[in-house]
Every structure is written in C-alpha cells, then in structure tokens.
Scaffold this motif. Sequence first.
Motif, mmCIF file in Angstrom:
data_model
loop_
_atom_site.group_PDB
_atom_site.id
_atom_site.type_symbol
_atom_site.label_atom_id
_atom_site.label_comp_id
_atom_site.label_asym_id
_atom_site.label_seq_id
_atom_site.Cartn_x
_atom_site.Cartn_y
_atom_site.Cartn_z
ATOM 1 N N VAL A 71 -2.904 6.470 3.325
ATOM 2 C CA VAL A 71 -3.503 5.451 2.473
ATOM 3 C C VAL A 71 -4.904 5.075 2.961
ATOM 4 O O VAL A 71 -5.692 4.502 2.211
ATOM 5 N N ARG A 72 -5.234 5.372 4.226
ATOM 6 C CA ARG A 72 -6.584 5.144 4.734
ATOM 7 C C ARG A 72 -6.838 6.106 5.904
ATOM 8 O O ARG A 72 -5.910 6.651 6.505
ATOM 9 N N VAL A 73 -8.109 6.281 6.207
ATOM 10 C CA VAL A 73 -8.502 7.185 7.288
ATOM 11 C C VAL A 73 -8.365 6.474 8.629
ATOM 12 O O VAL A 73 -8.843 5.348 8.799
ATOM 13 N N ARG A 74 -7.723 7.136 9.570
ATOM 14 C CA ARG A 74 -7.651 6.659 10.954
ATOM 15 C C ARG A 74 -8.180 7.799 11.833
ATOM 16 O O ARG A 74 -7.470 8.765 12.112
ATOM 17 N N GLN A 75 -9.413 7.667 12.255
ATOM 18 C CA GLN A 75 -10.046 8.774 12.982
ATOM 19 C C GLN A 75 -11.113 8.234 13.931
ATOM 20 O O GLN A 75 -11.906 7.367 13.559
ATOM 21 N N HIS A 76 -11.141 8.764 15.158
ATOM 22 C CA HIS A 76 -12.153 8.397 16.153
ATOM 23 C C HIS A 76 -12.725 9.697 16.717
ATOM 24 O O HIS A 76 -12.016 10.449 17.387
ATOM 25 N N LEU A 124 4.060 10.410 2.055
ATOM 26 C CA LEU A 124 3.175 10.425 0.893
ATOM 27 C C LEU A 124 2.321 11.695 0.890
ATOM 28 O O LEU A 124 2.152 12.350 1.937
ATOM 29 N N PRO A 125 1.742 12.066 -0.216
ATOM 30 C CA PRO A 125 0.887 13.269 -0.267
ATOM 31 C C PRO A 125 -0.333 13.155 0.650
ATOM 32 O O PRO A 125 -0.827 14.165 1.158
ATOM 33 N N ALA A 126 -0.822 11.933 0.894
ATOM 34 C CA ALA A 126 -1.980 11.724 1.754
ATOM 35 C C ALA A 126 -1.901 10.327 2.346
ATOM 36 O O ALA A 126 -1.246 9.430 1.780
ATOM 37 N N ALA A 174 0.836 -1.206 0.000
ATOM 38 C CA ALA A 174 0.000 0.000 0.000
ATOM 39 C C ALA A 174 0.867 1.251 0.000
ATOM 40 O O ALA A 174 0.472 2.299 -0.512
ATOM 41 N N TYR A 175 2.046 1.153 0.573
ATOM 42 C CA TYR A 175 2.964 2.290 0.607
ATOM 43 C C TYR A 175 4.400 1.748 0.595
ATOM 44 O O TYR A 175 4.643 0.593 0.943
ATOM 45 N N PRO A 176 5.353 2.558 0.172
ATOM 46 C CA PRO A 176 6.743 2.085 0.101
ATOM 47 C C PRO A 176 7.331 1.834 1.474
ATOM 48 O O PRO A 176 6.922 2.438 2.462
ATOM 49 N N LEU A 177 8.306 0.921 1.530
ATOM 50 C CA LEU A 177 9.016 0.596 2.755
ATOM 51 C C LEU A 177 10.494 0.918 2.579
ATOM 52 O O LEU A 177 10.982 1.071 1.462
#
Length: 273
Positions: free
Chosen positions: A48-53, A44-46, A25-28
């Motif tokens: 890869v997924r939303v992490r929000q509570h 990254l510019p954004a 999903a993203y470089p290592l």
Amino acid sequence: MKDAIQHLVALSQGLGKPIEGHGLAYPLALVPENLEVQDLEQHLPAPVRVRQHISMLDAESFVAYVNRFTTPATAVFCNGPTGRTFKAIIDYHKPEQPSWADHTVSYQCPRTVEWSNWKDTDRKKMDQASFAEFIEDNVKDIVQPDQDTRAPSAADMLEISRTLEAKKNISFRQGTRLDNGQVQLTYNEQIDGRAGETGQLAIPEQFYIGIKPFLGGDAFCVQARFRYRIREGALVMWFELVRPDKVLEEAYNAVRAKIATGIGTVPMYEATI
C-alpha cells in the motif's frame, strides 16, 4: 447483555476471516491463537506504500533517484561540511498532513582512496626511505599549477624520491634556502665505511596535489608544505596539507550546489540528520 453476546458472535464469526471496512488501507484478520490482529498486506497484489531506504555512492545517482520518485511532499536534508550527508525523504510530512517517512535515499560523500592516502599521511614524520616510497606510490597525484611556476612537477618529485631512495648511507649536515624557494641540503655519502663524496640535494619548499576528495566529485588543487629535520645526521621528512578542512568544505559545497541544481524545486534544508 444482549449487546455483549452479539459482539462475541460477531467476533467469533470474524476469526480467521478478512475484515474490510471504510478507512482501512488493507484488510485485517483476527487470528484465533491469542486473538492477535494481523494485517494481510503481504497477500495484496502490491504494497500500500513504499518502504525503502537506499544509500547512493555518487551525487548523480542521488539526484536521479530523487527526480524519479519525487512528490509534492519530498524534502532533502543535509548536515553541512562536517557530516557531509544528504538525505531525501520522498514521503515526508506536509502541513497538517503527517506521513510515514518510510521512503528515503541518502548520499554520504564517500572519500576517495587518493584523499585518504594523503590525509592519513599528513604531518606524519618519516625516514628518507619511507618518504621516498610514499612519493613513488602516489606521484600520479602531484601536479604543477600554472600560478606557481616554482612548484615541482610530478617528474621532479619522482626524481627527488629516487635520489633519496638510492642514497642509503648519507649524513645530512645543513640546509640553505635558495632564491627560487627551494632548500639545498648538503650531504656526505659513506662508501664502504670510508668518507665518500659530498654533494647537494635541492628540496622544494612546497608542492601540490590534484585529487578528488569525494568519490564522483570535483577535483581540487591542494597545497602541501615540504618539511624536514636533521636528527643526528639522519633526515626526517614529511608534508603538511594546507587547510585540508577548507578543501573538504569546498568539495561539500560543490556537491551541494550540484544536487540543488539537479533536484530543481525540491526543497533542501540544512539540518541534523
């Protein structure tokens, strides 16, 4: 041996350099120190997924947030009148397709100050001065429903409160139930240490309060029984809310219906959160 050497060469060449490949999903990158593997998502510019509570303070905001971010996988869970919590997991699992469940929003039905004031004082016995002070501080919540014409109005309760507060040295002797459902107390007022005037004070059998149990929720008319005892000539007074648990249950059901209507086809489940 040759394969091992090639593996070491490839590993050394990759130290500190991004590694990209199919399915990542993203470089290592392999960090030389301790040969730790670190992700470079922060570069990254954004994400890869939303992490929000997020915790909302009213049902309308909860519904608006769910509708804004809902996906085919979104699900809402609520844990009934006792927990009174709604939680939407935006990126929830789908059959045979697990997800991270990292994006959530919740609403916990926060209680109003008015409800807390009455509930915390429910069945709490007070002397006449303390009871009068409480009624005066919360008289704005007292209502007179159309279905009970004998119930005292806010002005009536305020007058009773002021009468009790004004009479400092009173010996209460007896109570007589009247035809209109009120109780009439006979008292003797002492003035400067002498036997003073006698009089009667009418106290209602019950009264009603109109309050919102939950912040931003619906208002309910709650019945309260008026109780008193005469102990050694002193008047002890209190009130008893009638089925406050049932009021909270009805308030929760009203919030649940509002949320269910607002989120449309998003599935809702009763579950332990």
